[in-house]
Design an enzyme around this catalytic site. Sequence first.
Site, PDB file in Angstrom:
ATOM      1  N   ARG A 103      -3.403   6.505   1.249  1.00 47.58           N
ATOM      2  CA  ARG A 103      -3.953   7.716   1.875  1.00 47.58           C
ATOM      3  C   ARG A 103      -3.033   8.401   2.869  1.00 47.58           C
ATOM      4  O   ARG A 103      -3.287   9.547   3.246  1.00 47.58           O
ATOM      5  CB  ARG A 103      -5.293   7.376   2.557  1.00 47.58           C
ATOM      6  CG  ARG A 103      -6.423   7.170   1.562  1.00 47.58           C
ATOM      7  CD  ARG A 103      -7.578   6.447   2.211  1.00 47.58           C
ATOM      8  NE  ARG A 103      -7.188   5.068   2.523  1.00 47.58           N
ATOM      9  CZ  ARG A 103      -8.003   4.144   3.023  1.00 47.58           C
ATOM     10  NH1 ARG A 103      -9.235   4.448   3.317  1.00 47.58           N
ATOM     11  NH2 ARG A 103      -7.560   2.927   3.257  1.00 47.58           N
ATOM     12  N   ASP A 119      -6.839  -2.887  -7.575  1.00 52.02           N
ATOM     13  CA  ASP A 119      -7.359  -3.558  -6.381  1.00 52.02           C
ATOM     14  C   ASP A 119      -7.713  -5.003  -6.709  1.00 52.02           C
ATOM     15  O   ASP A 119      -8.091  -5.298  -7.847  1.00 52.02           O
ATOM     16  CB  ASP A 119      -8.601  -2.833  -5.841  1.00 52.02           C
ATOM     17  CG  ASP A 119      -8.890  -3.262  -4.415  1.00 52.02           C
ATOM     18  OD1 ASP A 119      -8.279  -2.699  -3.490  1.00 52.02           O
ATOM     19  OD2 ASP A 119      -9.691  -4.192  -4.225  1.00 52.02           O
ATOM     20  N   TYR A 162     -14.811 -12.263  -0.393  1.00 52.14           N
ATOM     21  CA  TYR A 162     -15.539 -11.006  -0.656  1.00 52.14           C
ATOM     22  C   TYR A 162     -16.741 -11.251  -1.561  1.00 52.14           C
ATOM     23  O   TYR A 162     -17.796 -10.634  -1.391  1.00 52.14           O
ATOM     24  CB  TYR A 162     -14.600  -9.970  -1.281  1.00 52.14           C
ATOM     25  CG  TYR A 162     -13.584  -9.424  -0.299  1.00 52.14           C
ATOM     26  CD1 TYR A 162     -13.899  -8.368   0.553  1.00 52.14           C
ATOM     27  CD2 TYR A 162     -12.309  -9.970  -0.209  1.00 52.14           C
ATOM     28  CE1 TYR A 162     -12.970  -7.878   1.464  1.00 52.14           C
ATOM     29  CE2 TYR A 162     -11.369  -9.487   0.691  1.00 52.14           C
ATOM     30  CZ  TYR A 162     -11.704  -8.440   1.526  1.00 52.14           C
ATOM     31  OH  TYR A 162     -10.796  -7.967   2.430  1.00 52.14           O
ATOM     32  N   ARG A 170      -6.389  11.281  -5.874  1.00 51.03           N
ATOM     33  CA  ARG A 170      -7.646  10.549  -5.705  1.00 51.03           C
ATOM     34  C   ARG A 170      -8.833  11.507  -5.792  1.00 51.03           C
ATOM     35  O   ARG A 170      -9.862  11.186  -6.405  1.00 51.03           O
ATOM     36  CB  ARG A 170      -7.629   9.824  -4.369  1.00 51.03           C
ATOM     37  CG  ARG A 170      -8.853   8.987  -4.151  1.00 51.03           C
ATOM     38  CD  ARG A 170      -8.738   8.188  -2.875  1.00 51.03           C
ATOM     39  NE  ARG A 170     -10.014   7.588  -2.585  1.00 51.03           N
ATOM     40  CZ  ARG A 170     -10.704   7.816  -1.479  1.00 51.03           C
ATOM     41  NH1 ARG A 170     -10.243   8.618  -0.566  1.00 51.03           N
ATOM     42  NH2 ARG A 170     -11.864   7.235  -1.293  1.00 51.03           N
ATOM     43  N   ARG A 202       0.819  -1.224   0.000  1.00 50.26           N
ATOM     44  CA  ARG A 202       0.000   0.000   0.000  1.00 50.26           C
ATOM     45  C   ARG A 202       0.849   1.269   0.000  1.00 50.26           C
ATOM     46  O   ARG A 202       0.447   2.291   0.563  1.00 50.26           O
ATOM     47  CB  ARG A 202      -0.974   0.029   1.194  1.00 50.26           C
ATOM     48  CG  ARG A 202      -2.070  -1.015   1.141  1.00 50.26           C
ATOM     49  CD  ARG A 202      -3.240  -0.529   0.291  1.00 50.26           C
ATOM     50  NE  ARG A 202      -4.210  -1.601   0.098  1.00 50.26           N
ATOM     51  CZ  ARG A 202      -5.311  -1.755   0.836  1.00 50.26           C
ATOM     52  NH1 ARG A 202      -5.600  -0.909   1.790  1.00 50.26           N
ATOM     53  NH2 ARG A 202      -6.129  -2.736   0.591  1.00 50.26           N
TER      54      ARG A 202
END
Length: 347
Positions: free
Chosen positions: A29, A75, A152, A38, A25
């Site tokens: 953020r 992703d 998921y 973003r 990552r």
Amino acid sequence: MGQQKTILRALAGETQVVPPIWMMRQAGRYLPEYRATRAQAGDFLSLCYNSELAAEVTLQPIRRYGFDAAILFADILLVPQALGADLWFVTGEGPRLSTITTESDFAKLKPASDIHAVLNPVYETVRILSRELPSETTLIGFAGAPWTVATYMIAGRGTPDQGPAHALMTENVALFEALLARITEATIIYLSAQIEAGAEVVKIFDSWAGSLKGDAFRKYALEPAREITAALKARYPHIPIIGFPREAGEAYVGFHKATGVDCVALDNSVDPEWAAAHVQVDGCVQGNLASTHMVTGGEALVSETRRIVKAFSKGPHIFNLGHGITPDADPANVQLMIDTVREGAQG
Ligand code: CP3
């Protein structure tokens, strides 16, 4: 043979005085420049499918820190979307998907060969990156492992214990295995396309491997990783593969041999000294600093970083965190980690 890039040398089995380093990552953020790009893209999924901006955020941590590898910005949940699942992200909560729990849900999924229609922008991101990355930086492509992606798709969201996926495995194993097979096939096609576009290494993220035990681990974590690795090695024998069966614990032992991957990525629940003795003996390892040190910093970060470098110093090692960096991390702590890993080069 004459391999110059540090990451590729580690993956070829070379022991280096200073281990190469990148960070899960690393585009994220915690970086103000990521948050700005973003915002420009609109939302997270729009950023994933905007090849220019996805390449831009991939390059940001390379410019700021000079990591040895860049990981494609995308992703693992783009594959379910390409198979026809609905996918959206709820701010502050995480991903949501339409669920697959019945044969009729499964029948609505697209064939694996159809994924390119949705995923073409990702391949374009890879092409841009292979032109724009510095010549010493290795480009890593990736996909989720079938089990993790299935958790998921079955639950429609992230779950603490992967309960809905375990329930389907018990209640309708034929449907569960058909879903895993579809994801496996799509993953081989997806990673092949990333390699064709310029990915030099691929990584398979099995973030929820730790909830599979015994025979289930063998069937649903080892076997799909082996199948994907075998298919890719048959077509691209020179492309190294990193497996990440997160929280596998004792089941990390023998993972290289059982799957054929070139490198096993370790989470921070295993001691580096133990992993050096039981996992690194079979080949390259990656890891495994706790990502909390990127929040807390200080002497604990420095001493734990040195401990990991030392523990893995007798064999091939790629320094990394044990899981992704979190949004509350301090960018200065990332620099401190890199400086600590590389201090051996100066001293
Ligand atoms: O590592 C990188 O920098 C490359 C890009 C990357 C992302 N996700 C970007 C991302 C990679 C390799 C992933 C993998 C991924 N995605 C995994 C496996 C690794 C892991 O963390 O265990 C999983 C399980 C996912 C699914 C996913 N994506 C979740 C559960 C979430 C929400 C949680 C969160 O951190 O918000 C995401 C979103 C996501 N993927 C973000 C990023 C940078 C944050 C989205 C944002 O910008 O708001």
